[in-house]
Design a protein around this motif. Sequence first.
Motif, PDB file in Angstrom:
ATOM      1  N   THR A  60      35.663  45.602  65.115  1.00 27.39           N
ATOM      2  CA  THR A  60      35.402  45.032  66.439  1.00 27.39           C
ATOM      3  C   THR A  60      36.318  43.855  66.771  1.00 27.39           C
ATOM      4  OG1 THR A  60      33.648  43.640  65.501  1.00 27.39           O
ATOM      5  CG2 THR A  60      32.991  45.752  66.444  1.00 27.39           C
ATOM      6  N   GLY A  61      37.131  43.425  65.810  1.00 30.43           N
ATOM      7  CA  GLY A  61      38.087  42.345  66.061  1.00 30.43           C
ATOM      8  C   GLY A  61      37.575  40.954  65.755  1.00 30.43           C
ATOM      9  N   VAL A  62      36.303  40.839  65.343  1.00 31.57           N
ATOM     10  CA  VAL A  62      35.742  39.513  65.045  1.00 31.57           C
ATOM     11  C   VAL A  62      36.474  38.865  63.871  1.00 31.57           C
ATOM     12  CG1 VAL A  62      33.686  38.264  64.277  1.00 31.57           C
ATOM     13  CG2 VAL A  62      33.474  40.106  65.973  1.00 31.57           C
ATOM     14  N   SER A  63      36.697  39.635  62.807  1.00 29.77           N
ATOM     15  CA  SER A  63      37.380  39.095  61.625  1.00 29.77           C
ATOM     16  C   SER A  63      38.816  38.687  61.943  1.00 29.77           C
ATOM     17  CB  SER A  63      37.378  40.137  60.495  1.00 29.77           C
ATOM     18  OG  SER A  63      36.068  40.374  60.041  1.00 29.77           O
ATOM     19  N   TYR A  64      39.466  39.458  62.821  1.00 27.78           N
ATOM     20  CA  TYR A  64      40.846  39.133  63.195  1.00 27.78           C
ATOM     21  C   TYR A  64      40.896  37.781  63.904  1.00 27.78           C
ATOM     22  CZ  TYR A  64      45.461  39.515  65.330  1.00 27.78           C
ATOM     23  OH  TYR A  64      46.748  39.268  65.715  1.00 27.78           O
ATOM     24  N   ILE A  65      39.913  37.548  64.783  1.00 26.11           N
ATOM     25  CA  ILE A  65      39.858  36.270  65.507  1.00 26.11           C
ATOM     26  C   ILE A  65      39.661  35.109  64.532  1.00 26.11           C
ATOM     27  CG2 ILE A  65      38.511  34.917  67.159  1.00 26.11           C
ATOM     28  CD1 ILE A  65      37.914  37.554  68.633  1.00 26.11           C
ATOM     29  N   VAL A  66      38.740  35.288  63.573  1.00 29.09           N
ATOM     30  CA  VAL A  66      38.482  34.237  62.578  1.00 29.09           C
ATOM     31  C   VAL A  66      39.732  33.977  61.747  1.00 29.09           C
ATOM     32  CG1 VAL A  66      37.159  33.631  60.503  1.00 29.09           C
ATOM     33  CG2 VAL A  66      36.015  34.717  62.453  1.00 29.09           C
ATOM     34  N   HIS A  67      40.405  35.051  61.353  1.00 30.95           N
ATOM     35  CA  HIS A  67      41.596  34.921  60.519  1.00 30.95           C
ATOM     36  C   HIS A  67      42.724  34.204  61.239  1.00 30.95           C
ATOM     37  CE1 HIS A  67      44.970  36.937  58.003  1.00 30.95           C
ATOM     38  NE2 HIS A  67      44.528  35.871  57.390  1.00 30.95           N
ATOM     39  N   LYS A  68      42.820  34.392  62.543  1.00 30.62           N
ATOM     40  CA  LYS A  68      43.910  33.807  63.323  1.00 30.62           C
ATOM     41  C   LYS A  68      43.612  32.386  63.813  1.00 30.62           C
ATOM     42  CE  LYS A  68      46.875  37.090  62.964  1.00 30.62           C
ATOM     43  NZ  LYS A  68      48.136  36.856  62.216  1.00 30.62           N
ATOM     44  N   HIS A  69      42.399  31.897  63.565  1.00 34.95           N
ATOM     45  CA  HIS A  69      42.062  30.519  63.925  1.00 34.95           C
ATOM     46  C   HIS A  69      41.936  29.704  62.633  1.00 34.95           C
ATOM     47  CE1 HIS A  69      41.222  32.300  67.818  1.00 34.95           C
ATOM     48  NE2 HIS A  69      41.139  31.093  68.333  1.00 34.95           N
ATOM     49  N   PRO A  70      42.933  28.889  62.331  1.00 38.29           N
ATOM     50  CA  PRO A  70      42.969  28.161  61.054  1.00 38.29           C
ATOM     51  C   PRO A  70      41.702  27.378  60.737  1.00 38.29           C
ATOM     52  CG  PRO A  70      45.057  27.928  62.210  1.00 38.29           C
ATOM     53  CD  PRO A  70      44.116  28.601  63.156  1.00 38.29           C
ATOM     54  N   MET A  71      41.126  26.709  61.743  1.00 39.14           N
ATOM     55  CA  MET A  71      39.941  25.902  61.488  1.00 39.14           C
ATOM     56  C   MET A  71      38.753  26.766  61.076  1.00 39.14           C
ATOM     57  SD  MET A  71      38.646  22.948  61.227  1.00 39.14           S
ATOM     58  CE  MET A  71      39.874  21.888  62.035  1.00 39.14           C
ATOM     59  N   LEU A  72      38.531  27.876  61.802  1.00 38.06           N
ATOM     60  CA  LEU A  72      37.430  28.777  61.476  1.00 38.06           C
ATOM     61  C   LEU A  72      37.619  29.382  60.089  1.00 38.06           C
ATOM     62  CD1 LEU A  72      36.829  30.715  64.837  1.00 38.06           C
ATOM     63  CD2 LEU A  72      35.335  29.020  63.769  1.00 38.06           C
ATOM     64  N   PHE A  73      38.857  29.806  59.819  1.00 32.92           N
ATOM     65  CA  PHE A  73      39.124  30.442  58.537  1.00 32.92           C
ATOM     66  C   PHE A  73      38.976  29.443  57.391  1.00 32.92           C
ATOM     67  CE2 PHE A  73      42.051  32.316  55.295  1.00 32.92           C
ATOM     68  CZ  PHE A  73      41.302  33.453  55.061  1.00 32.92           C
ATOM     69  N   SER A  74      39.405  28.197  57.616  1.00 34.01           N
ATOM     70  CA  SER A  74      39.262  27.168  56.580  1.00 34.01           C
ATOM     71  C   SER A  74      37.798  26.866  56.306  1.00 34.01           C
ATOM     72  CB  SER A  74      39.990  25.886  57.011  1.00 34.01           C
ATOM     73  OG  SER A  74      41.386  26.087  57.053  1.00 34.01           O
ATOM     74  N   LEU A  75      36.981  26.850  57.356  1.00 34.84           N
ATOM     75  CA  LEU A  75      35.545  26.631  57.170  1.00 34.84           C
ATOM     76  C   LEU A  75      34.923  27.758  56.362  1.00 34.84           C
ATOM     77  CD1 LEU A  75      34.474  25.304  60.703  1.00 34.84           C
ATOM     78  CD2 LEU A  75      34.603  24.002  58.556  1.00 34.84           C
ATOM     79  N   LEU A  76      35.356  28.999  56.637  1.00 35.14           N
ATOM     80  CA  LEU A  76      34.872  30.134  55.860  1.00 35.14           C
ATOM     81  C   LEU A  76      35.319  30.017  54.405  1.00 35.14           C
ATOM     82  CD1 LEU A  76      33.507  32.914  55.638  1.00 35.14           C
ATOM     83  CD2 LEU A  76      35.704  33.946  56.267  1.00 35.14           C
ATOM     84  N   GLN A  77      36.565  29.602  54.200  1.00 31.94           N
ATOM     85  CA  GLN A  77      37.061  29.431  52.838  1.00 31.94           C
ATOM     86  C   GLN A  77      36.253  28.387  52.070  1.00 31.94           C
ATOM     87  OE1 GLN A  77      41.322  28.755  53.853  1.00 31.94           O
ATOM     88  NE2 GLN A  77      41.728  30.278  52.272  1.00 31.94           N
ATOM     89  N   ILE A  78      35.992  27.264  52.723  1.00 37.44           N
ATOM     90  CA  ILE A  78      35.239  26.192  52.062  1.00 37.44           C
ATOM     91  C   ILE A  78      33.809  26.647  51.757  1.00 37.44           C
ATOM     92  CG2 ILE A  78      34.261  23.888  52.379  1.00 37.44           C
ATOM     93  CD1 ILE A  78      36.786  23.174  53.951  1.00 37.44           C
TER      94      ILE A  78
END
Length: 217
Positions: A60-78
């Motif tokens: 659905t593209g949700v993961s792509y959006i998260v991956h392309k937004h550094p802040m969101l992806f960093s929060l997921l990583q943490i």
Amino acid sequence: MNEITTLATLATVHFVALMSPGPDFALVVQNATRHGRQTGLYIALGLSCGILLHSIFSLTGVSYIVHKHPMLFSLLQISGGSYLLYLGFGAIHGVWNSVTQSTPIQEKTAESVILTNKRQAFSRGFTTNILNPKALVFFVSLMSSLVPAGMSLTGKGAALIILWGLSLIWFSFLAWALSTKRLQRRLHAIAIYIDGLCGAIFTLLGGTIVWQAISAF
């Protein structure tokens, strides 16, 4: 490439990835060894549901959006890295207590909530997978490279079923194989080493993920 070929390729790549050692694999090994078949199977169900949700997010593209937004992806990583550190420190702490108190680790299983609570077992499997940022990246890459945008809804639905089904079958088989009576007798003798190894894997992976997230700021 027709849809049948696409689905076959998707299944092959995913199954190879499933067999690769990682936090999901380690979680099933650790808990099926210590707590038996039922706990291992509910963790397998949780892991496979996490994979299903990752697959839906990727399609659905949700993961792509998260991956392309550094802040969101960093929060997921943490978040994901911290959870793996929590699992790692918990396993290592349990091993340390067993060694210092001279108590066989299998006698401590009754103290673990996950042993007596199916919901906790499912939750641990689901959380471990869904918070794994490497899983998000994997499924974004898998879906974008193998599933064409013009694929029919039937084909996409079949892809989701295949990814979920293979995951459930593999992790359930792993839990079942590790909890046979003969193997359980042997594994109980080395349970403390399995716990220590899994704890080290969780800690190393979690620490690496958190460090990468912090370094990105």
